[in-house]
Design an enzyme around this catalytic site. Sequence first.
Site, PDB file in Angstrom:
ATOM      1  N   ASP A   7      -4.859   2.825   3.698  1.00  0.00           N
ATOM      2  CA  ASP A   7      -5.589   1.654   3.239  1.00  0.00           C
ATOM      3  C   ASP A   7      -6.522   1.256   4.395  1.00  0.00           C
ATOM      4  O   ASP A   7      -6.317   1.680   5.538  1.00  0.00           O
ATOM      5  CB  ASP A   7      -4.583   0.537   2.928  1.00  0.00           C
ATOM      6  CG  ASP A   7      -5.258  -0.766   2.583  1.00  0.00           C
ATOM      7  OD1 ASP A   7      -6.154  -0.756   1.723  1.00  0.00           O
ATOM      8  OD2 ASP A   7      -4.912  -1.804   3.196  1.00  0.00           O
ATOM      9  N   LEU A   8      -7.548   0.482   4.105  1.00  0.00           N
ATOM     10  CA  LEU A   8      -8.524   0.140   5.150  1.00  0.00           C
ATOM     11  C   LEU A   8      -8.282  -1.263   5.724  1.00  0.00           C
ATOM     12  O   LEU A   8      -7.853  -1.414   6.869  1.00  0.00           O
ATOM     13  CB  LEU A   8      -9.943   0.235   4.555  1.00  0.00           C
ATOM     14  CG  LEU A   8     -11.089  -0.165   5.468  1.00  0.00           C
ATOM     15  CD1 LEU A   8     -11.220   0.794   6.635  1.00  0.00           C
ATOM     16  CD2 LEU A   8     -12.401  -0.199   4.679  1.00  0.00           C
ATOM     17  N   ASP A   9      -8.557  -2.287   4.892  1.00  0.00           N
ATOM     18  CA  ASP A   9      -8.467  -3.674   5.348  1.00  0.00           C
ATOM     19  C   ASP A   9      -7.024  -4.021   5.707  1.00  0.00           C
ATOM     20  O   ASP A   9      -6.140  -3.923   4.860  1.00  0.00           O
ATOM     21  CB  ASP A   9      -8.967  -4.622   4.248  1.00  0.00           C
ATOM     22  CG  ASP A   9     -10.447  -4.403   3.929  1.00  0.00           C
ATOM     23  OD1 ASP A   9     -11.258  -4.396   4.853  1.00  0.00           O
ATOM     24  OD2 ASP A   9     -10.771  -4.231   2.732  1.00  0.00           O
ATOM     25  N   THR A  15     -10.367  -6.930   8.657  1.00  0.00           N
ATOM     26  CA  THR A  15     -11.506  -7.546   7.975  1.00  0.00           C
ATOM     27  C   THR A  15     -11.090  -8.784   7.177  1.00  0.00           C
ATOM     28  O   THR A  15     -11.957  -9.487   6.666  1.00  0.00           O
ATOM     29  CB  THR A  15     -12.156  -6.536   7.013  1.00  0.00           C
ATOM     30  OG1 THR A  15     -11.103  -5.821   6.398  1.00  0.00           O
ATOM     31  CG2 THR A  15     -13.085  -5.591   7.739  1.00  0.00           C
ATOM     32  N   LYS A  43      -5.262 -10.109  -0.724  1.00  0.00           N
ATOM     33  CA  LYS A  43      -5.111  -8.847   0.010  1.00  0.00           C
ATOM     34  C   LYS A  43      -4.832  -7.677  -0.933  1.00  0.00           C
ATOM     35  O   LYS A  43      -3.914  -7.749  -1.749  1.00  0.00           O
ATOM     36  CB  LYS A  43      -4.016  -8.967   1.073  1.00  0.00           C
ATOM     37  CG  LYS A  43      -4.483  -9.825   2.230  1.00  0.00           C
ATOM     38  CD  LYS A  43      -3.563  -9.794   3.414  1.00  0.00           C
ATOM     39  CE  LYS A  43      -4.190 -10.626   4.529  1.00  0.00           C
ATOM     40  NZ  LYS A  43      -3.244 -10.876   5.619  1.00  0.00           N
ATOM     41  N   SER A 112      -8.776   2.939  -0.462  1.00  0.00           N
ATOM     42  CA  SER A 112      -9.059   1.500  -0.328  1.00  0.00           C
ATOM     43  C   SER A 112      -9.681   0.927  -1.590  1.00  0.00           C
ATOM     44  O   SER A 112     -10.417   1.610  -2.298  1.00  0.00           O
ATOM     45  CB  SER A 112     -10.035   1.302   0.842  1.00  0.00           C
ATOM     46  OG  SER A 112     -10.567   0.002   0.835  1.00  0.00           O
ATOM     47  N   ALA A 113      -9.420  -0.365  -1.834  1.00  0.00           N
ATOM     48  CA  ALA A 113     -10.032  -1.062  -2.976  1.00  0.00           C
ATOM     49  C   ALA A 113     -11.458  -1.502  -2.658  1.00  0.00           C
ATOM     50  O   ALA A 113     -12.187  -1.949  -3.540  1.00  0.00           O
ATOM     51  CB  ALA A 113      -9.200  -2.288  -3.320  1.00  0.00           C
ATOM     52  N   LYS A 143      -4.980  -1.263  -7.443  1.00  0.00           N
ATOM     53  CA  LYS A 143      -3.583  -1.331  -7.011  1.00  0.00           C
ATOM     54  C   LYS A 143      -2.966  -2.558  -7.679  1.00  0.00           C
ATOM     55  O   LYS A 143      -3.639  -3.567  -7.771  1.00  0.00           O
ATOM     56  CB  LYS A 143      -3.497  -1.484  -5.485  1.00  0.00           C
ATOM     57  CG  LYS A 143      -4.137  -0.335  -4.706  1.00  0.00           C
ATOM     58  CD  LYS A 143      -4.243  -0.678  -3.217  1.00  0.00           C
ATOM     59  CE  LYS A 143      -5.064   0.363  -2.464  1.00  0.00           C
ATOM     60  NZ  LYS A 143      -5.282   0.027  -1.041  1.00  0.00           N
ATOM     61  N   GLU A 167       0.022   1.103   4.339  1.00  0.00           N
ATOM     62  CA  GLU A 167      -0.426  -0.064   3.561  1.00  0.00           C
ATOM     63  C   GLU A 167      -0.004  -1.401   4.187  1.00  0.00           C
ATOM     64  O   GLU A 167       1.051  -1.480   4.810  1.00  0.00           O
ATOM     65  CB  GLU A 167       0.205  -0.004   2.166  1.00  0.00           C
ATOM     66  CG  GLU A 167      -0.721   0.411   1.055  1.00  0.00           C
ATOM     67  CD  GLU A 167      -1.866  -0.557   0.764  1.00  0.00           C
ATOM     68  OE1 GLU A 167      -1.869  -1.692   1.263  1.00  0.00           O
ATOM     69  OE2 GLU A 167      -2.757  -0.157   0.010  1.00  0.00           O
ATOM     70  N   ASP A 168      -0.823  -2.440   3.969  1.00  0.00           N
ATOM     71  CA  ASP A 168      -0.445  -3.784   4.446  1.00  0.00           C
ATOM     72  C   ASP A 168      -0.317  -4.776   3.302  1.00  0.00           C
ATOM     73  O   ASP A 168      -0.139  -5.976   3.544  1.00  0.00           O
ATOM     74  CB  ASP A 168      -1.480  -4.328   5.438  1.00  0.00           C
ATOM     75  CG  ASP A 168      -2.741  -4.770   4.735  1.00  0.00           C
ATOM     76  OD1 ASP A 168      -3.240  -4.009   3.884  1.00  0.00           O
ATOM     77  OD2 ASP A 168      -3.212  -5.892   5.011  1.00  0.00           O
TER      78      ASP A 168
HETATM   79  C1  BG6 Z   1      -9.348  -4.725  -0.127  1.00  0.00           C
HETATM   80  C2  BG6 Z   1      -9.070  -6.080   0.501  1.00  0.00           C
HETATM   81  O1  BG6 Z   1      -9.173  -3.707   0.815  1.00  0.00           O
HETATM   82  O2  BG6 Z   1     -10.687  -4.673  -0.625  1.00  0.00           O
HETATM   83  C3  BG6 Z   1      -9.367  -7.181  -0.487  1.00  0.00           C
HETATM   84  O3  BG6 Z   1      -7.702  -6.137   0.914  1.00  0.00           O
HETATM   85  C4  BG6 Z   1     -10.795  -7.042  -1.006  1.00  0.00           C
HETATM   86  O4  BG6 Z   1      -9.162  -8.428   0.120  1.00  0.00           O
HETATM   87  C5  BG6 Z   1     -10.990  -5.652  -1.605  1.00  0.00           C
HETATM   88  O5  BG6 Z   1     -11.053  -8.039  -1.995  1.00  0.00           O
HETATM   89  C6  BG6 Z   1     -12.407  -5.417  -2.129  1.00  0.00           C
HETATM   90  O6  BG6 Z   1     -13.301  -5.396  -1.055  1.00  0.00           O
HETATM   91  P1  BG6 Z   1     -14.877  -5.342  -1.191  1.00  0.00           P
HETATM   92  O7  BG6 Z   1     -15.326  -4.932   0.200  1.00  0.00           O
HETATM   93  O8  BG6 Z   1     -15.227  -4.296  -2.202  1.00  0.00           O
HETATM   94  O9  BG6 Z   1     -15.350  -6.678  -1.598  1.00  0.00           O
HETATM   95 MG    MG Z   2      -5.097  -3.785   3.019  1.00  0.00          MG
END
Ligand code: BG6
Ligand code: MG
Length: 206
Positions: A7-9, A15, A43, A112-113, A143, A167-168
């Site tokens: 996962d990224l964030d 972020t 999140k 990542s989302a 997810k 993952e977090d």
């Molecule tokens: C996830 C974050 O990685 O990405 C969420 O944990 C965020 O908080 C989601 O809403 C979507 O991110 P983005 O950059 O497409 O707005």
């Molecule tokens: Mg995350």
Amino acid sequence: MKGAIFDLDGVIVDTAVYHYAAWKELAAALGFEFTEADNERLKGVSRMRSLEILLSVGNITASQEQKEVWAAEKNSRYLKLLENLNENSLLPGTKPFLQKLRADGVKIALGSASKNAPLILDNLGITDLFDAIVDGNAVSKAKPDPEVFLKGAELLNLDPADCVVFEDAQAGIEAARAAGCGIIAIDKNGILKEADRYVTCLGDLL
Ligand code: BG6
Ligand code: MG
């Protein structure tokens, strides 16, 4: 572990503070307060779903068209804040851990989302450490649906059971479980459940 899916964030980079600042500003413009506790609920959640949660906090209903406008406004604020990102923004131990996996022959994917994931990886200077990238543009089901991790394993040409997800977010842990992957939770506050192992950052695994 033949493959590692990150996962990224909150795993690679923090972020969440920038997401929060941008959402808080939108809430203020709409006339209500959005707290850090409210932000926890966003999140791992997609941008549009995050907006819907925020609007429910403010008791606001809106048309789909209006929601698109607000989501775009939030994203442009967020993009401005992302200009601050550089290699120093990586969470502790991230780059050495990715380099160690590479050296050990483990394949690496992002799951990542975020639709901003490619830009963020570029700003952090780590795009070339990934063999595959699955981001918010590549998945149709958010997810806890396992789609993002199943796609990651597929792009790595691996069985999901041979992959470990980092993952977090609880929704991400559920997604990884449903995909049949191993799970390491990045959990600074001791709030996550159902992972195979818990660490505070990737550096703990070195
Ligand atoms: C996830 C974050 O990685 O990405 C969420 O944990 C965020 O908080 C989601 O809403 C979507 O991110 P983005 O950059 O497409 O707005
Ligand atoms: Mg995350």
